[in-house]
Write a protein that holds these residues in place. Structure first.
Motif, short mmCIF file in Angstrom:
data_model
loop_
_atom_site.label_atom_id
_atom_site.label_comp_id
_atom_site.label_asym_id
_atom_site.label_seq_id
_atom_site.Cartn_x
_atom_site.Cartn_y
_atom_site.Cartn_z
N TYR A 198 32.78 79.24 49.59
CA TYR A 198 32.17 78.20 48.78
C TYR A 198 32.56 76.80 49.24
CZ TYR A 198 31.04 75.27 44.82
OH TYR A 198 30.55 74.26 44.04
N GLU A 199 33.83 76.61 49.53
CA GLU A 199 34.29 75.28 49.96
C GLU A 199 33.61 74.85 51.26
OE1 GLU A 199 36.43 77.78 48.99
OE2 GLU A 199 36.79 76.91 47.02
N VAL B 61 29.86 73.97 50.50
CA VAL B 61 29.70 72.66 49.88
C VAL B 61 29.99 71.54 50.88
CG1 VAL B 61 30.59 71.10 48.10
CG2 VAL B 61 30.09 73.47 47.53
N GLN C 294 27.03 69.02 51.69
CA GLN C 294 27.29 68.03 50.63
C GLN C 294 26.15 67.02 50.50
OE1 GLN C 294 29.99 68.23 48.56
NE2 GLN C 294 29.15 66.60 47.34
N HIS D 130 21.31 66.45 42.09
CA HIS D 130 21.90 65.97 40.83
C HIS D 130 20.82 65.61 39.81
CE1 HIS D 130 24.95 64.36 38.23
NE2 HIS D 130 24.22 63.27 38.07
N GLN E 211 27.67 78.73 41.63
CA GLN E 211 28.93 78.00 41.49
C GLN E 211 28.70 76.49 41.51
OE1 GLN E 211 30.87 80.43 44.75
NE2 GLN E 211 32.63 79.98 43.44
N ALA E 212 27.83 76.01 42.38
CA ALA E 212 27.64 74.57 42.59
C ALA E 212 26.90 73.89 41.45
CB ALA E 212 26.91 74.34 43.90
N GLU F 232 27.17 73.82 38.24
CA GLU F 232 28.03 73.18 37.25
C GLU F 232 28.77 71.99 37.87
OE1 GLU F 232 28.11 73.90 34.01
OE2 GLU F 232 26.60 75.44 34.38
N GLU F 233 29.31 72.20 39.02
CA GLU F 233 30.10 71.16 39.70
C GLU F 233 29.26 69.95 40.08
OE1 GLU F 233 32.47 70.70 43.90
OE2 GLU F 233 32.44 72.66 42.95
N LEU F 234 28.03 70.18 40.53
CA LEU F 234 27.21 69.10 41.06
C LEU F 234 26.11 68.64 40.10
CD1 LEU F 234 27.00 70.42 44.71
CD2 LEU F 234 28.51 68.66 43.81
#
Length: 66
Positions: free
Chosen positions: A7-8, A11, A15, A22, A45-46, A48-50
């Motif tokens: 995942y890291e 992203v 990025q 967004h 996963q992304a 929520e974060e983004l």
């Protein structure tokens, strides 16, 4: 050079592209292969974060004839 995708890494490598999501609803075409499954998992996963949402639609390609 590592062939490991996590995942890291996903992203970090995407990025700039992911930031355009967004506050948007993204439509994802999902073919069901291993690569598409990994990306779908990372998008879950992304989101929520983004700060985006998405919907997934299954697609099928016609069988290739060689």
């Amino acid at each position: 050079m590592s062939n490991t995708l996590n995942y890291e890494t996903f992203v970090r490598d995407n990025q700039e592209y992911l930031q355009t999501f967004h506050d948007k609803r993204v439509i994802v075409a999902y073919a069901g292969g291993k690569d598409a499954s990994a990306i779908l998992h990372f998008l879950i996963q992304a989101k929520e974060e983004l700060g985006f949402d998405f919907e997934t639609h299954a697609i099928m390609y016609p069988k290739h004839i060689y």
